[in-house]
Enzyme design. Structure first.
Site, PDB file in Angstrom:
ATOM      1  N   THR A 264       0.980  -1.282   0.030  1.00 49.72           N
ATOM      2  CA  THR A 264       0.221  -0.029  -0.142  1.00 49.72           C
ATOM      3  C   THR A 264       0.591   1.150   0.097  1.00 49.72           C
ATOM      4  O   THR A 264       1.839   1.846   0.580  1.00 49.72           O
ATOM      5  CB  THR A 264      -0.895   0.212   1.181  1.00 49.72           C
ATOM      6  OG1 THR A 264      -1.878  -1.093   0.931  1.00 49.72           O
ATOM      7  CG2 THR A 264      -1.673   1.197   1.195  1.00 49.72           C
TER       8      THR A 264
ATOM      9  N   CYS B  34      24.835   5.035   8.246  1.00 46.88           N
ATOM     10  CA  CYS B  34      24.336   3.978   8.436  1.00 46.88           C
ATOM     11  C   CYS B  34      25.965   3.286   8.492  1.00 46.88           C
ATOM     12  O   CYS B  34      25.135   2.096   8.340  1.00 46.88           O
ATOM     13  CB  CYS B  34      24.749   3.574   6.672  1.00 46.88           C
ATOM     14  SG  CYS B  34      22.538   4.444   5.993  1.00 46.88           S
TER      15      CYS B  34
END
Length: 375
Positions: free
Chosen positions: A232, A317
């Site tokens: 979705t 990261c």
């Protein structure tokens, strides 16, 4: 707090946050549903998609909405190469881990990869690139702006031209480029961007595709995003993203940011005369990468944070405590330099007054460390 880590993420723009919250209240339906609530959400979704493409001057391109740049980079590599089943691709040793790690995986699972070196200024050697091209080379992936150093490939046009002359598609990670430098978007074939680096929300990014480019899905189920990315859709996220893109491309304030960067460079050099600025002459205004010899960046960053200043050692990261900047190591060949480098990254909301306060605090931190050594 002085926040100078905008390359990691930016504070969400207040007007965009308010607009996003309103869209969550008013267009909350599932865009795949065939009733009025779903149709309303779908209308906003497509309006947002068109808005991003129009703001970047790419009205005929395709936009695949994703959860962010990491997914977009993975989709670029896995999705594009899957359409070729086998072959060779080229990337660069200084890329973000969301390119390098998928590239390493692919190179161990049926594809051949070349990881290009860079020189001390982070530049790709054109001759090395030419030599790396093979008859079965199908893709080149490189960052338009390096996320740790702010370095832009000065010869990017020539690199892209050579690739296209050899029938090679070109993907660029433009996460640190959008809103910070003028980009000729139409020169590329696949482009990664994300919202949270430009005043938008986290959790939404996209992969832009030239109309002729095809991908295989890497997330299955549902058939959303033209059957490329199941799940979705994040309607309010993409809407906020479209507002952020429109706002930043029309108001980059590059001269103001460059002025702040130049001020910081002068102050740091006065405090630490042997400081080394990485990417001199080829870095964009909002990122300043500086190596402070004989000062571990982790300790500096921790002490600066204690005094209310947020900077980083490189990519957010890199969360392994033993990790060091592979970018600086690739440029210098020195693990020591890689561990002594910090990144200061600015945005248009920062001020010269904050830069002046940073200089005062940084000077005090360096002085404190020198006293500890001599004690």
């Amino acid at each position: 707090m002085i926040y100078f880590d905008n390359a990691a993420t930016t504070k969400m723009d207040g007007e965009i946050l308010e607009a996003m919250m309103n869209s969550m209240k008013n267009s909350w339906g599932n865009p795949s549903s065939e009733h009025s609530a779903g149709e309303k959400a779908k209308k906003l979704l497509e309006k947002s998609r068109t808005g991003i493409l129009s703001s970047l001057g790419l009205p005929s391109w395709k936009l695949i909405a994703t959860s962010g740049a990491t997914e977009s980079n993975n989709l670029a590599l896995f999705g594009f190469l899957a359409t070729h089943k086998k072959g060779h691709f080229i990337t660069v040793k200084t890329e973000h881990k969301s390119i390098l790690e998928p590239a390493e995986y692919l190179s161990e699972n049926g594809f051949n990869a070349t990881f290009l070196n860079v020189d001390s200024n982070g530049q790709i050697d054109i001759d090395e690139f030419r030599s790396a091209i093979r008859d079965d080379t199908v893709l080149l992936s490189f960052s338009f702006v390096n996320n740790e150093t702010g370095i832009i490939q000065k010869n990017w046009r020539e690199i892209v031209k050579i690739a296209h002359e050899n029938g090679i598609a070109v993907h660029t990670d433009a996460v640190q480029a959008i809103g910070h430098v003028d980009v000729e978007w139409e020169q590329f074939d696949l482009i990664t961007i994300t919202a949270h680096k430009i005043g938008g929300p986290k959790g939404i990014g996209c992969l832009l595709l030239r109309p002729s480019v095809s991908l295989s899905p890497i997330i299955f189920g549902g058939g959303q995003e033209n059957a490329i990315r199941g799940g979705t859709e994040n309607v309010s996220g993409l809407y906020a993203f479209s507002l952020a893109v429109k706002k930043i491309v029309s108001d980059m304030r590059l001269a103001e940011i460059q002025q702040m960067k130049d001020f910081l460079k002068r102050e740091i050099k006065q405090i630490v005369p042997n400081a080394v600025f990485n990417g001199v002459g080829c870095s964009i205004p909002h990122i300043l990468s500086v190596t402070i010899p004989d000062f571990d960046s982790e300790n500096l960053i921790s002490e600066l944070d204690f005094k209310g200043v947020c900077v980083s050692g490189g990519s957010a990261c890199l969360n392994n405590e033993n990790a060091f900047s592979h970018v600086i190591y690739s440029m210098t060949g020195s693990e020591k330099s890689a561990r002594e480098t910090m990144r200061i990254s600015l945005c248009k909301e920062n001020t010269l007054a904050e830069c002046e306060e940073f200089a005062r605090i940084f000077s005090a931190v360096i002085c404190d460390f020198k006293k500890l050594r001599s004690a």
